[in-house]
Design a protein around this motif. Structure first.
Motif, mmCIF file in Angstrom:
data_model
loop_
_atom_site.group_PDB
_atom_site.id
_atom_site.type_symbol
_atom_site.label_atom_id
_atom_site.label_comp_id
_atom_site.label_asym_id
_atom_site.label_seq_id
_atom_site.Cartn_x
_atom_site.Cartn_y
_atom_site.Cartn_z
ATOM 1 N N LEU A 91 0.829 -1.223 0.000
ATOM 2 C CA LEU A 91 0.000 0.000 0.000
ATOM 3 C C LEU A 91 0.857 1.263 0.000
ATOM 4 O O LEU A 91 1.742 1.430 0.826
ATOM 5 N N VAL A 92 0.559 2.148 -0.942
ATOM 6 C CA VAL A 92 1.120 3.494 -0.921
ATOM 7 C C VAL A 92 -0.007 4.392 -0.427
ATOM 8 O O VAL A 92 -1.128 4.301 -0.926
ATOM 9 N N TRP A 93 0.286 5.208 0.574
ATOM 10 C CA TRP A 93 -0.798 5.987 1.190
ATOM 11 C C TRP A 93 -0.466 7.462 1.244
ATOM 12 O O TRP A 93 0.674 7.871 1.052
ATOM 13 N N LYS A 94 -1.510 8.235 1.530
ATOM 14 C CA LYS A 94 -1.310 9.682 1.701
ATOM 15 C C LYS A 94 -2.101 10.129 2.919
ATOM 16 O O LYS A 94 -3.000 9.419 3.368
ATOM 17 N N GLU A 95 -1.738 11.320 3.410
ATOM 18 C CA GLU A 95 -2.355 11.791 4.642
ATOM 19 C C GLU A 95 -2.924 13.193 4.437
ATOM 20 O O GLU A 95 -2.343 14.009 3.724
ATOM 21 N N ARG A 96 -4.115 13.450 5.037
ATOM 22 C CA ARG A 96 -4.680 14.804 4.999
ATOM 23 C C ARG A 96 -5.226 15.114 6.399
ATOM 24 O O ARG A 96 -6.119 14.414 6.862
ATOM 25 N N ASN A 97 -4.678 16.086 7.067
ATOM 26 C CA ASN A 97 -5.069 16.431 8.444
ATOM 27 C C ASN A 97 -5.069 15.204 9.361
ATOM 28 O O ASN A 97 -5.996 15.011 10.148
ATOM 29 N N GLY A 98 -4.083 14.352 9.217
ATOM 30 C CA GLY A 98 -3.972 13.159 10.067
ATOM 31 C C GLY A 98 -4.696 11.948 9.494
ATOM 32 O O GLY A 98 -4.395 10.814 9.850
ATOM 33 N N MET A 99 -5.664 12.198 8.604
ATOM 34 C CA MET A 99 -6.437 11.069 8.055
ATOM 35 C C MET A 99 -5.668 10.402 6.917
ATOM 36 O O MET A 99 -5.148 11.092 6.039
ATOM 37 N N VAL A 100 -5.606 9.074 6.969
ATOM 38 C CA VAL A 100 -4.809 8.332 5.985
ATOM 39 C C VAL A 100 -5.718 7.636 4.971
ATOM 40 O O VAL A 100 -6.711 7.008 5.337
ATOM 41 N N TYR A 101 -5.360 7.802 3.695
ATOM 42 C CA TYR A 101 -6.115 7.189 2.591
ATOM 43 C C TYR A 101 -5.148 6.446 1.680
ATOM 44 O O TYR A 101 -3.973 6.801 1.601
ATOM 45 N N PRO A 102 -5.630 5.454 0.928
ATOM 46 C CA PRO A 102 -4.751 4.874 -0.086
ATOM 47 C C PRO A 102 -4.462 5.941 -1.149
ATOM 48 O O PRO A 102 -5.345 6.753 -1.452
ATOM 49 N N TYR A 103 -3.246 5.944 -1.683
ATOM 50 C CA TYR A 103 -2.865 6.961 -2.668
ATOM 51 C C TYR A 103 -3.784 6.899 -3.891
ATOM 52 O O TYR A 103 -4.060 7.899 -4.537
ATOM 53 N N SER A 104 -4.296 5.706 -4.165
ATOM 54 C CA SER A 104 -5.181 5.501 -5.323
ATOM 55 C C SER A 104 -6.524 6.195 -5.164
ATOM 56 O O SER A 104 -7.277 6.313 -6.127
ATOM 57 N N ASN A 105 -6.853 6.623 -3.934
ATOM 58 C CA ASN A 105 -8.179 7.191 -3.637
ATOM 59 C C ASN A 105 -9.301 6.178 -3.788
ATOM 60 O O ASN A 105 -10.460 6.547 -3.914
ATOM 61 N N GLN A 106 -8.964 4.897 -3.829
ATOM 62 C CA GLN A 106 -9.979 3.865 -4.014
ATOM 63 C C GLN A 106 -9.985 2.913 -2.823
ATOM 64 O O GLN A 106 -8.975 2.271 -2.531
ATOM 65 N N ALA A 107 -11.176 2.800 -2.193
ATOM 66 C CA ALA A 107 -11.300 1.869 -1.062
ATOM 67 C C ALA A 107 -11.023 0.437 -1.514
ATOM 68 O O ALA A 107 -10.499 -0.376 -0.749
ATOM 69 N N SER A 108 -11.336 0.141 -2.760
ATOM 70 C CA SER A 108 -11.126 -1.225 -3.270
ATOM 71 C C SER A 108 -9.649 -1.613 -3.221
ATOM 72 O O SER A 108 -9.318 -2.798 -3.130
ATOM 73 N N THR A 109 -8.746 -0.610 -3.254
ATOM 74 C CA THR A 109 -7.311 -0.916 -3.155
ATOM 75 C C THR A 109 -7.037 -1.650 -1.842
ATOM 76 O O THR A 109 -6.300 -2.643 -1.813
ATOM 77 N N VAL A 110 -7.662 -1.175 -0.750
ATOM 78 C CA VAL A 110 -7.419 -1.768 0.567
ATOM 79 C C VAL A 110 -7.996 -3.187 0.626
ATOM 80 O O VAL A 110 -7.313 -4.130 1.036
ATOM 81 N N SER A 111 -9.248 -3.344 0.186
ATOM 82 C CA SER A 111 -9.847 -4.691 0.278
ATOM 83 C C SER A 111 -9.148 -5.649 -0.701
ATOM 84 O O SER A 111 -8.946 -6.825 -0.381
ATOM 85 N N ASP A 112 -8.738 -5.160 -1.878
ATOM 86 C CA ASP A 112 -8.032 -6.035 -2.835
ATOM 87 C C ASP A 112 -6.676 -6.477 -2.289
ATOM 88 O O ASP A 112 -6.266 -7.627 -2.458
ATOM 89 N N LEU A 113 -5.985 -5.549 -1.601
ATOM 90 C CA LEU A 113 -4.678 -5.907 -1.023
ATOM 91 C C LEU A 113 -4.851 -6.969 0.058
ATOM 92 O O LEU A 113 -4.055 -7.905 0.150
ATOM 93 N N LEU A 114 -5.899 -6.815 0.873
ATOM 94 C CA LEU A 114 -6.144 -7.802 1.943
ATOM 95 C C LEU A 114 -6.477 -9.156 1.322
ATOM 96 O O LEU A 114 -5.991 -10.195 1.773
ATOM 97 N N ARG A 115 -7.305 -9.117 0.273
ATOM 98 C CA ARG A 115 -7.668 -10.386 -0.377
ATOM 99 C C ARG A 115 -6.437 -11.050 -0.992
ATOM 100 O O ARG A 115 -6.230 -12.252 -0.878
ATOM 101 N N ALA A 116 -5.590 -10.231 -1.622
ATOM 102 C CA ALA A 116 -4.379 -10.771 -2.259
ATOM 103 C C ALA A 116 -3.455 -11.389 -1.212
ATOM 104 O O ALA A 116 -2.852 -12.444 -1.434
ATOM 105 N N GLU A 117 -3.365 -10.733 -0.052
ATOM 106 C CA GLU A 117 -2.490 -11.254 1.015
ATOM 107 C C GLU A 117 -3.053 -12.566 1.572
ATOM 108 O O GLU A 117 -2.294 -13.501 1.856
ATOM 109 N N LEU A 118 -4.382 -12.636 1.696
ATOM 110 C CA LEU A 118 -5.000 -13.889 2.155
ATOM 111 C C LEU A 118 -4.663 -15.020 1.181
ATOM 112 O O LEU A 118 -4.335 -16.131 1.586
ATOM 113 N N GLU A 119 -4.726 -14.698 -0.113
ATOM 114 C CA GLU A 119 -4.414 -15.711 -1.141
ATOM 115 C C GLU A 119 -2.950 -16.105 -1.092
ATOM 116 O O GLU A 119 -2.599 -17.270 -1.147
#
Ligand code: FAD
Length: 408
Positions: free
Chosen positions: A76-104
């Motif tokens: 995951l490459v991430w970015k921060e705005r006022n302390g809040m952290v988001y995936p750099y892609s701006n897509q929530a699916s990036t986070v769930s896809d990464l978790l799924r890939a790691e499970l696999e």
């Protein structure tokens, strides 16, 4: 998902059971589809519950920094705005896809469309008993919609009742209750509030930066600043979400709840009065009461303030009395919004309430059944809006998973 990964990495044999057709559905909806996965500034007061200090020793075992480290390992490459952290892609699916890939990658067994219906502690049989009455706990039997499974340890992380379309239908509370756990009443949190009054249809759709003070039984309970969204039923927006759990709880307890809204937090009441007084002098020969407020707030809010103050919109500005000017000031600085209710679990982002933390160890293990763990929103801990709830899910899942793996 996060807990399964952590348990697997700690050497456990893991089975992840999910009753919808897809794991991680709720993640896709988070952060307006961008997933605010954590917050770099977590402090006292960011978590609530009957015993909010319960989170402190849990966070000491796994911080947001360690969480980000683990996500970075997954790529995951991430970015921060006022302390809040988001995936750099701006897509929530990036986070769930990464978790799924790691499970696999870890070859974790994942079964979807399997509903856990009951969890039964398993004890040794008579022949295995060492002495009379000495039953040894052997693990758990999970009764599901697709047959029975056994496990040495179980991590119950069924979420809450919020946004049930994503799978969290409250069944986790029932599973926990059947195992003897007490459930603090689950109620919506981070949710819109319904207000009394006839003016909301008039100002629906308006957004305005306000300072809000929440009062319960005349006592000031919370203060928030930010963009308030006015709707036809009441108030919404981040500042409303932040204190909504207190308002909801008090309304549920049938207490009197109201909000004082300051539409002009940057301007002192005296300065506002001076502004209005000077404006009135300018409008002595021409102009009506609407012109007097022109330049201050959103037009719909100006009109609402005039109506609330009993000042006809078309009346001459010159005719507005000192008492009426003071009344406009009071309404702009301290508009009272009596609350009468809140939106449902469908609209709420999270739930307050859940498994009583008094019955859990700091490893998130049940004090009633050894080998039974809890993680995430099912526990009586709710966070502020801003990445705190997902961070609680990651931290509690890690702690539960590693402890469970060690127990195996
Ligand atoms: C619209 C929205 C936006 C949000 N945005 C953010 C945000 O940006 N940042 C943030 O920090 N938090 C956010 N949250 C809150 C956050 O998503 C949750 O706190 C978090 O997902 C809780 O994780 P959990 O694993 O405990 O539960 P869940 O994510 O709800 O996962 C529980 C899983 O268990 C499954 N399950 C339930 N019962 C059973 C059963 N009996 N058998 C088998 N499976 C079962 C469910 O289907 C589900 O997949 C948001 C929530 C919503 C609804």
């Amino acid at each position: 998902m996060f807990g399964a990964i952590c348990a697997k990495r700690a050497g456990a044999d893991v089975l992840l059971l999910e009753h919808t057709s897809r794991i991680g559905k709720k993640l896709l909806a988070t952060g307006n589809g961008k997933c605010n996965l954590t917050n770099l500034t977590i402090g006292r007061g960011d978590y609530r519950g009957n015993h909010p200090s319960f989170v402190t020793p849990v966070f000491e075992q796994f911080t947001q920094k360690q969480t980000l480290g683990l996500f970075e390992e997954m790529g995951l490459v991430w970015k921060e705005r006022n302390g809040m952290v988001y995936p750099y892609s701006n897509q929530a699916s990036t986070v769930s896809d990464l978790l799924r890939a790691e499970l696999e990658r870890l070859q974790t067994k994942v079964l979807t469309e399997v509903r856990v219906k009951e969890i039964l502690p398993v004890f040794s049989t008579n022949s295995e008993r060492r002495t009379k009455g000495d039953y040894i706990k052997k693990g758990f039997l999970l009764k599901t919609s697709k047959g029975d499974y056994t496990a040495d340890c179980v991590i119950l992380s069924c979420g809450s009742r919020a946004a049930p379309k994503t799978g969290s239908d409250g069944s986790g509370y029932k599973l926990a209750e059947k195992l003897g756990h007490s459930i603090v009443e689950p109620l919506p949190a981070l949710v819109q509030l319904k207000a009394e009054g006839n003016y909301f249809k008039m100002i629906a759709g308006v957004r305005s930066d306000c300072r809000l003070h929440l009062y319960i039984e005349e006592k000031l309970l919370a203060e928030e600043y930010g963009e308030v969204q006015f709707t036809d039923y009441g108030i919404s927006g981040i500042p409303v979400f932040q204190f909504s759990r207190f308002a909801v709880k008090a309304l549920w307890e049938k207490k009197r709840v109201f909000v004082l809204c300051d539409f002009l937090p940057e301007m002192e009441a005296e300065a506002l009065y001076e502004y209005l007084y000077k404006k009135k002098q300018r409008l002595l020969s021409t102009g009506n009461s609407e012109d007097l407020l022109l330049g201050l707030l959103n037009k719909k809010l100006n009109l609402m303030i005039l109506k609330e103050g009993g000042i006809p919109v078309q009346s001459k500005a010159a005719g507005i009395s000192e008492k009426q000017l003071k009344s406009i000031c009071r309404l702009m600085k301290n508009w009272k919004i009596p609350l009468k209710g809140y939106q449902s679990f469908e609209q709420g982002q999270i739930c307050q309430g859940g498994v009583d933390t008094k019955e859990l160890t700091k490893q998130l293990e049940s004090k009633i059944h050894k080998g039974l763990y809890f993680a995430g929103e099912i526990i009586d801990i709710d966070g502020r809006c801003g990445g705190y709830n997902l961070q609680w899910a990651w931290t509690s899942a890690y702690v539960a998973a590693v402890s469970a793996a060690l127990e195996q």
